[in-house]
Motif scaffolding. Structure first.
Motif: not given
Ligand code: FES
Ligand SMILES: Cc1cc2nc3c(=O)[nH]c(=O)nc-3n(C[C@H](O)[C@H](O)[C@H](O)COP(=O)(O)OP(=O)(O)OC[C@H]3O[C@@H](n4cnc5c(N)ncnc54)[C@H](O)[C@@H]3O)c2cc1C
Ligand SMILES: Cc1cc2nc3c(=O)[nH]c(=O)nc-3n(C[C@H](O)[C@H](O)[C@H](O)COP(=O)(O)OP(=O)(O)OC[C@H]3O[C@@H](n4cnc5c(N)ncnc54)[C@H](O)[C@@H]3O)c2cc1C
Ligand SMILES: Cc1cc2nc3c(=O)[nH]c(=O)nc-3n(C[C@H](O)[C@H](O)[C@H](O)COP(=O)(O)O)c2cc1C
Ligand SMILES: Cc1cc2nc3c(=O)[nH]c(=O)nc-3n(C[C@H](O)[C@H](O)[C@H](O)COP(=O)(O)O)c2cc1C
Ligand code: FES
Lengths: 318, 292, 318, 292
Positions: D249-253, D223-228, D230-235
């Motif tokens: 790690a951040r799944a999005c980046v 699950r992601m908060g932003c996708g790019y 910024l937020c560190g929620t996609c651990a």
């Molecule tokens: S979804 Fe926000 S840092 Fe990955």
């Protein structure tokens, strides 16, 4: 278990309600209005608007505005005063067919004592809910129920006097566990968690604070995650205390979430305003869920939430 | 009062407004002028309260029997905007009819109906019922501009004398409805006055009627949380019968139609305040402590 | 007035920001990410994620869920620790082009002292924001910043040591005025109002508390009326204190509402996550509003909200 | 990474899923298999975060040049449901392409692609690129039933050996994708494994590849908060290169494509947990203190 009859009834420290879904204070009218809109015999209980010793005309209009997934309201606790309430509104509310809990509010200890006294021995009243979010006239503090000393004093006095179960409705938007412990120690039968937190509505176009600022409060779906946290924390601190969840409940799923983290019953406020049949349809939804889970009572859901992840943050690495 | 899932029969654009006609016989049969309905908003929106809508037409008989019409101003906000985008054959969750209707004069004949913008919609329903009872109807209506004057042709059809006011003079006379009141009362030899609109207009009507000793009824639109008496948010300050005391009445069940002589206009901030100051006026804003 | 140049710049007790719209802590990445998404030179300021003395891995996934008009988040303050932050993340953040405020967090007084010390004399850092919503390891309390004693102690220590302006970010969901007064007395340059209040997300289907429960917080539009009330009350109590509003701001109108009730600047958190250009478009919207109102500075809007209705409830009738 | 207002060119119903094709040349030109886009939700909704969608097709050349396709499961929740109701000529606010793509094997030839439900969509994009590079592609795909198996014909077209698994046996063999893995690895003489889907499936793939010493890449959907970034929620818990330590790690980046050998599956609750217990099992719920 399958022999046991399935029932929605819940026991709030001796007060047995037919369903766990009540109508919250201030959202149930004055007795006659709801009858045409919902079958009150299928509602778990009705909490009256908050009644004070003397009549209050309340805040000037406007009294309501919207915020994202929320309602900001400021009735100023308009009510006819305890005498007129007992004379006319209370019989009408009681006759409507749902167990009646009377909400009492005041600014001094004496207010609460007089209100409890006036309700003593009234067969129509199955419980008292203590509203604690008003200003403290004795201590000159903006909110009476934010302070452990006053919660102890007022809840204690009402609990000692009352012949019916007493529920302390703790203010929203505060560090709640110490207040909950104080109310429990003072003798409350149960707790309503929580009152509307203090809010404000501003109109940028006219540069005006829209509603009476000292008495504006937030209600509605926006509150749900805050209510769940309050119920959860208080249930962990006081696992035997009956808790009534209030804040943001509009569906059976919301109600079940509250039960899962420790509530025994729930109150529905703004959702009743929007859909007067909500308290009944939510109860039906809870019943459906009990069937699906092969449970016989909503009380079996109480506090059953498992924890997907370990508590709190991970240890820091060193 | 009924709660129904009502199909939208048709929708129409009317100048600045949008009208919706619903199939709702349970409500239409009981609806009377001055009453309103409460429409639920769709799931998943961040605005959750029902929206309140004055009944513009309600037909018990004829080809439109069982239908109900109301009018929205799509620019008011998200709720009315959502309603204005509904199309035929969609459904709305509606509660109604709500509130106390206008009452009709028994002996008196000459009725003056006063309204602004879309608030006029409810007055046409009233006009129709008055005409059906053999009354004479005159009207003062208005709006910011031609587009915002609601159905002026219908006003002409229903009434004898019509005064139209627009702020920009694009239809009728230039000016506000309130400016036209003294002249209109004179011309129509009004015996009874009905009005609907913003508190400031209603207050002006109240003042005029007090001076001229004319009986009047005004329909208010105070913000509502429910619409059926549950929440006490729709407060209007009203004197008791003998004038010895006052309390906040609930606009939804005690109104929306009130006797303006009993409304305490000074205790109603929206009526006391003048219209919001124009946004370009820096005077509205006192520099704060951080100001230069 | 028309001679004066119109500017978005605001002065936060000596810290001058190019616009009043900052990016909130935890929503600005680690330095490189935002550059591709928004022109950071047009952002009022960036607050780093909260940095602790030691590296923290944070909470296990999942860390985010939604609630009505809200986001429930629980990162557990994952961060590389102050040393690694100063070595890599801080230079990258500073280079991105927006004034950098560093958020520091801890569980002991010593933590805050060490963090402030480590940041001393770093030219890249224009300010420090003190995160106070974590658990108190010394006093063993669930939230450190809910107590006047600790706010006084920690804010005082950081303010005395720091060479740059210090902003205390007070916890959300608490009785805030006493804490604000404590932070002001202790020497804070300004206050960020408020941190995310404690929240909980529950999944009724799996009967699970979805996110790390002790560290779940609410963000997003749902907070706006609560934030406005907090800013309003603190501004009334401390009219000279620079306030930074945080909670539910996603449009220029929201920002203006916050300024009107007493904020000097605002922070945009979840709205930046959803639309990285939001901090710039909100600032543009504020500029448009200044023009429309013929004002030359956002600081002219500060605390200018009039009150539509008299304060509080009407006197009771007798 | 670009943010664009992209027009919907067409939409299609595909069994249990809905596919949307957008005109987004800025994104389509850069998109590679494994990457995703983030679609903004409409104003006024109570769900506010962007929704993340794996790129199913992205065309640089030919008649579809500049277009991008993704697939949603309308039953997942309000966001995907809203997306599934979009129609041609509407616009979406899209950010992409996001995340680290799959990398292609340089020397090795036999690729086995494993996926479940709609997660297969991204694998077809990968398969196409692998085939274009002269690799052999085999696939194991599946779903609850025939309807939930995403484009089985396309799987056949792109690969040599296809194993289809359905829980109810309505297509291919009865069973879960995970059940078919050992056999499929055997039959395809796989040299490289790619997978996409729920953490539990990816974990099974990781275990198999560790045993068989096969290099693998898995695309996660945390699950992601932003996708790019910024937020560190996609651990996602990941070991560092030498395995001496780990961090989230951040799944999005840093992802969504990870080397499964470096993921700490035991520290990922969703991967550690078995599938949610059936709702009819009363054992999930321990009676609370108030229970009888
Ligand atoms: S979804 Fe926000 S840092 Fe990955
Ligand atoms: C009895 C009654 C009858 C009404 N009849 C109609 C009608 O026939 N057609 C119609 O379009 N509207 C009518 N209204 C007003 C309508 O209900 C409100 O304008 C509506 O709630 C606005 O919703 P919104 O989401 O469009 O805008 P919101 O964003 O909710 O409101 C837009 C602006 O309108 C103001 N407002 C909010 N509620 C009201 C209200 N109740 N009355 C006046 N201003 C308000 C607010 O200050 C706000 O700035 C009526 C209201 C009442 C109480
Ligand atoms: C990199 C990535 C690629 C994705 N690709 C696609 C895709 O191509 N098509 C598609 O339909 N969906 C995809 N998803 C998942 C999709 O973004 C979520 O299902 C979506 O957020 C759900 O939104 P919703 O409003 O429909 O439901 P919600 O109500 O938000 O969620 C529904 C349920 O799904 C679960 N959920 C929420 N977010 C996620 C998530 N990110 N991953 C898995 N489960 C989640 C929640 O537990 C919730 O119970 C992807 C997610 C990620 C992170
Ligand atoms: C219009 C309105 C009036 C209310 N009046 C009272 C009241 O008199 N006393 C009280 O304790 N709570 C009052 N409340 C608060 C509700 O009882 C309830 O706690 C709150 O609305 C949150 O629940 P909800 O989200 O279900 O609305 C009122 C709420 C609303 C919206
Ligand atoms: C994903 C996420 C991470 C956050 N991390 C931090 C943090 O590290 N430190 C902090 O003080 N606040 C943190 N916050 C809170 C924000 O700074 C902000 O106060 C809050 O989100 C409310 O503002 P918003 O409604 O604009 O999002 C975080 C918020 C989110 C959504
Ligand atoms: S609107 Fe709820 S009582 Fe009138």
């Amino acid at each position: 278990m399958s022999q046991q009859k399935r029932s929605l009834a819940v026991d709030l420290g001796g007060l047995v309600l037919p369903t766990p879904v009540m109508i919250a204070s201030g959202c149930a009218g004055t007795g006659r209005e709801l009858s045409g809109l919902v079958d009150l015999r299928r509602v778990g209980g009705v909490v009256s608007r908050t009644i004070t010793v003397r009549p209050r005309r309340g805040s000037p209009p406007p009294r309501i505005a919207e915020s994202p997934s929320g309602i900001v309201w400021s009735t100023g606790l308009q009510n006819p005063g305890i005498d007129a309430f007992i004379g006319a509104e209370m019989p009408a509310l009681a006759k409507a067919g749902s167990p009646l809990v009377v909400s009492i509010g005041g600014g001094t200890l004496e207010d609460y004592v007089r209100l409890t006294g006036a309700l003593q021995g009234r067969a129509e009243v199955v419980g008292i809910e203590i509203h604690l979010s008003g200003p403290d006239e004795e201590f000159e503090r903006p909110v009476l129920g934010v302070h452990v000393d006053r919660v102890t004093e007022i809840v204690g006095a009402v609990a000692r006097m009352s012949l019916v179960p007493v529920f302390a409705k703790l203010p929203g938007g505060v560090d709640i566990v110490p207040l909950a412990i104080a109310a429990a120690r003072a003798g409350a039968t149960g707790l309503t968690l929580t009152g509307s937190p203090p809010a404000l509505h501003v109109d940028a176009t006219t540069a005006q604070v829209t509603l009476a600022e000292a008495g504006s409060w937030l209600a509605g779906p926006a509150l749900k995650p805050l209510m769940l946290r309050a119920v959860h924390e208080v249930h962990r601190a006081l696992p035997r205390m009956p808790l009534i969840a209030s804040g943001g409940i509009r569906s059976a799923t919301d109600a079940i979430e509250a039960l899962l983290v420790g509530a025994t019953a729930v109150q529905v406020g703004s959702a009743t305003m929007i859909d007067p049949t909500a308290p009944v349809s939510i109860a039906q939804g809870v019943m459906k869920e009990l069937k699906a889970r092969a449970l016989t009572s909503p009380m079996h859901l109480r506090g059953a939430a498992a924890h997907a992840v370990q508590r709190g943050a991970e240890e820091a690495t060193t | 009062m009924k709660r129904v899932r009502a199909e939208i029969l048709s929708t129409r654009n009317l100048g600045a407004y949008q009208s919706l006609t619903l199939v709702a016989p349970e409500i239409a049969e009981r609806a009377r002028p001055g009453q309103f309905v409460a429409a639920a908003m769709p799931d998943d929106r961040e605005f959750v309260l029902r929206r309140h809508l004055t009944i513009h037409q309600s037909s018990r008989r004829g080809g439109w029997a069982g239908t109900l019409e109301f009018v929205v101003d799509p620019s008011a906000g998200p709720g009315t905007n959502w309603l204005s985008e509904r199309r035929a054959h969609e459904f709305l969750d509606i509660v109604g009819p709500l509130g106390k209707p206008f009452s009709y004069p028994k002996r008196l004949t000459n009725c003056l109906l006063i309204g602004e913008g879309r608030s006029v919609a409810g007055l046409y329903f009233l006009a129709q019922e008055l005409v059906a009872r053999g009354k004479r109807v005159d009207m003062v209506i208005g709006g910011a501009s031609l587009e915002a004057v609601f159905k002026p042709i219908e006003a002409k059809r229903l009434s004898q004398l019509v005064t139209v006011m627009t702020a920009d003079g694009s239809l009728g006379e230039r000016g506000a409805v309130v400016d036209a009141l003294p002249g209109a009362v004179e011309r129509s030899s009004a015996e009874v006055v009905y009005a609907a609109g913003r508190p400031a207009l209603l207050r002006a009507v109240a003042a005029l009627c007090r001076t001229r000793k004319l009986p009047a009824q005004v329909a208010v639109e105070e913000r509502m949380g429910c619409g059926y008496g549950l929440c006490g948010t729709c407060a209007v300050p009203v004197a008791n019968k003998d004038g010895s005391d006052w309390d906040h009445a609930r606009a939804c069940v005690d109104g929306p139609v009130f006797n303006p002589a009993r409304v305490l206009w000074d205790r109603w901030p929206a009526a006391a305040a003048s219209a919001p100051a124009p946004r370009t006026d820096p005077g509205v804003l006192e520099p704060g402590v951080g100001g230069s």
